[in-house]
Design a protein around this motif. Structure first.
Motif, PDB file in Angstrom:
ATOM      1  N   TYR A  18       0.801  -1.220   0.000  1.00 19.79           N
ATOM      2  CA  TYR A  18       0.000   0.000   0.000  1.00 19.79           C
ATOM      3  C   TYR A  18       0.841   1.281   0.000  1.00 19.79           C
ATOM      4  N   TYR A  19       2.059   1.224   0.551  1.00 20.88           N
ATOM      5  CA  TYR A  19       2.796   2.464   0.800  1.00 20.88           C
ATOM      6  C   TYR A  19       4.190   2.515   0.180  1.00 20.88           C
ATOM      7  N   HIS A  20       4.529   1.567  -0.672  1.00 24.00           N
ATOM      8  CA  HIS A  20       5.880   1.572  -1.231  1.00 24.00           C
ATOM      9  C   HIS A  20       5.873   1.223  -2.720  1.00 24.00           C
ATOM     10  N   HIS A  21       5.082   1.941  -3.496  1.00 19.78           N
ATOM     11  CA  HIS A  21       5.031   1.738  -4.937  1.00 19.78           C
ATOM     12  C   HIS A  21       6.233   2.377  -5.639  1.00 19.78           C
ATOM     13  N   CYS A  22       6.642   3.537  -5.149  1.00 21.77           N
ATOM     14  CA  CYS A  22       7.638   4.350  -5.835  1.00 21.77           C
ATOM     15  C   CYS A  22       9.054   3.887  -5.505  1.00 21.77           C
ATOM     16  N   ARG A  23       9.870   3.725  -6.546  1.00 20.66           N
ATOM     17  CA  ARG A  23      11.251   3.288  -6.342  1.00 20.66           C
ATOM     18  C   ARG A  23      12.101   4.356  -5.642  1.00 20.66           C
ATOM     19  N   ILE A  24      11.716   5.628  -5.781  1.00 19.89           N
ATOM     20  CA  ILE A  24      12.434   6.661  -5.039  1.00 19.89           C
ATOM     21  C   ILE A  24      12.162   6.478  -3.547  1.00 19.89           C
ATOM     22  N   ASN A  25      10.903   6.250  -3.222  1.00 20.75           N
ATOM     23  CA  ASN A  25      10.538   5.979  -1.834  1.00 20.75           C
ATOM     24  C   ASN A  25      11.266   4.742  -1.312  1.00 20.75           C
ATOM     25  N   GLN A  26      11.306   3.690  -2.116  1.00 16.66           N
ATOM     26  CA  GLN A  26      12.005   2.472  -1.701  1.00 16.66           C
ATOM     27  C   GLN A  26      13.499   2.725  -1.499  1.00 16.66           C
ATOM     28  N   SER A  27      14.097   3.519  -2.388  1.00 18.20           N
ATOM     29  CA  SER A  27      15.524   3.826  -2.265  1.00 18.20           C
ATOM     30  C   SER A  27      15.798   4.634  -1.007  1.00 18.20           C
ATOM     31  N   LEU A  28      14.909   5.569  -0.705  1.00 16.82           N
ATOM     32  CA  LEU A  28      15.061   6.349   0.523  1.00 16.82           C
ATOM     33  C   LEU A  28      14.876   5.469   1.753  1.00 16.82           C
ATOM     34  N   HIS A  29      14.005   4.482   1.648  1.00 15.58           N
ATOM     35  CA  HIS A  29      13.849   3.527   2.755  1.00 15.58           C
ATOM     36  C   HIS A  29      15.111   2.675   2.924  1.00 15.58           C
ATOM     37  N   PHE A  30      15.750   2.351   1.824  1.00 18.48           N
ATOM     38  CA  PHE A  30      17.009   1.599   1.891  1.00 18.48           C
ATOM     39  C   PHE A  30      18.080   2.427   2.604  1.00 18.48           C
ATOM     40  N   LEU A  31      18.197   3.705   2.226  1.00 16.00           N
ATOM     41  CA  LEU A  31      19.123   4.608   2.915  1.00 16.00           C
ATOM     42  C   LEU A  31      18.767   4.727   4.389  1.00 16.00           C
ATOM     43  N   SER A  32      17.490   4.926   4.657  1.00 16.04           N
ATOM     44  CA  SER A  32      17.007   5.050   6.026  1.00 16.04           C
ATOM     45  C   SER A  32      17.337   3.805   6.846  1.00 16.04           C
ATOM     46  N   ALA A  33      17.121   2.647   6.254  1.00 18.42           N
ATOM     47  CA  ALA A  33      17.356   1.390   6.965  1.00 18.42           C
ATOM     48  C   ALA A  33      18.827   1.222   7.326  1.00 18.42           C
TER      49      ALA A  33
END
Length: 202
Positions: A18-33
């Motif tokens: 529901y909340y992680h469609h965008c690859r930019i968002n996913q990439s930022l989550h990878f950095l965040s993680a």
């Protein structure tokens, strides 16, 4: 325990789809993680520094992905409205995040105007001391937000839902690294949204 891990799987899957469609968002989550994992280690060495890293790098990159890059309209992939997704969100939906982030942003100002914050924090005499005081405040805020929502879920739903959510939040950095480590590569290939992978492979 089987029910617990199944509930954890469902919460993780709902959050991802529901909340992680965008690859930019996913990439930022990878950095965040990755920053969160470093913060976990620092927590045992220098807690206020860990909190500064977690909030300034991990939380800002993570929430920027949600607020600025994730589509907020009708979800065609899951056939769900944004309102529906916000209503069923177990943890902090966007509305709750605005409240939490507002408190986070106001704390440094409160500490600057009132060193020691009514005796709750170490008083500061220089900028370094101010940063450490802010770090302690943000550490308490993070722990308080986690415990508050967990107990809130105890009341709204049941103890297992709250404990599953808390477990999900604490383990999200490791799970996000596993899920999203290839997201930057997908972006380089021009695949901004996750559903584009299937279209390219056809």
């Amino acid at each position: 325990m089987k029910d617990f891990f199944e509930a954890l799987r469902i919460q993780r899957w709902d959050d991802h789809r529901y909340y992680h469609h965008c690859r930019i968002n996913q990439s930022l989550h990878f950095l965040s993680a990755m920053a969160f994992v470093v913060a976990y280690v620092l927590l045992f060495i220098d807690p206020p520094l860990a909190a500064l890293l977690a909030w300034l790098v991990s939380m800002t990159s993570r929430q920027a992905g949600h607020f600025f890059f994730e589509p907020l309209g009708y979800d065609e992939v899951n056939q769900a409205t944004q309102a529906f997704k916000e209503d069923i969100k177990v943890g902090y939906n966007l509305r709750r995040k605005v409240v939490l982030l507002s408190v986070w942003a106001l704390l440094p100002l409160m500490i600057f105007l009132n060193p020691g914050l009514f005796g709750l924090l170490p008083t500061h005499e220089d900028f370094y001391g101010f940063l450490r005081a802010v770090g302690y405040a943000w550490l308490y805020l993070g722990a308080g937000a986690l415990l508050f929502r967990t107990l809130h879920l105890f009341i709204l739903q049941d103890a297992q839902t709250g404990l599953v959510w808390m477990t999900k939040i604490l383990t999200d950095p490791f799970h996000d690294i596993y899920l999203y480590h290839k997201a930057p590569l997908h972006l380089l290939r021009g695949q901004r949204f996750a559903h584009q992978d299937a279209q390219v492979s056809r």
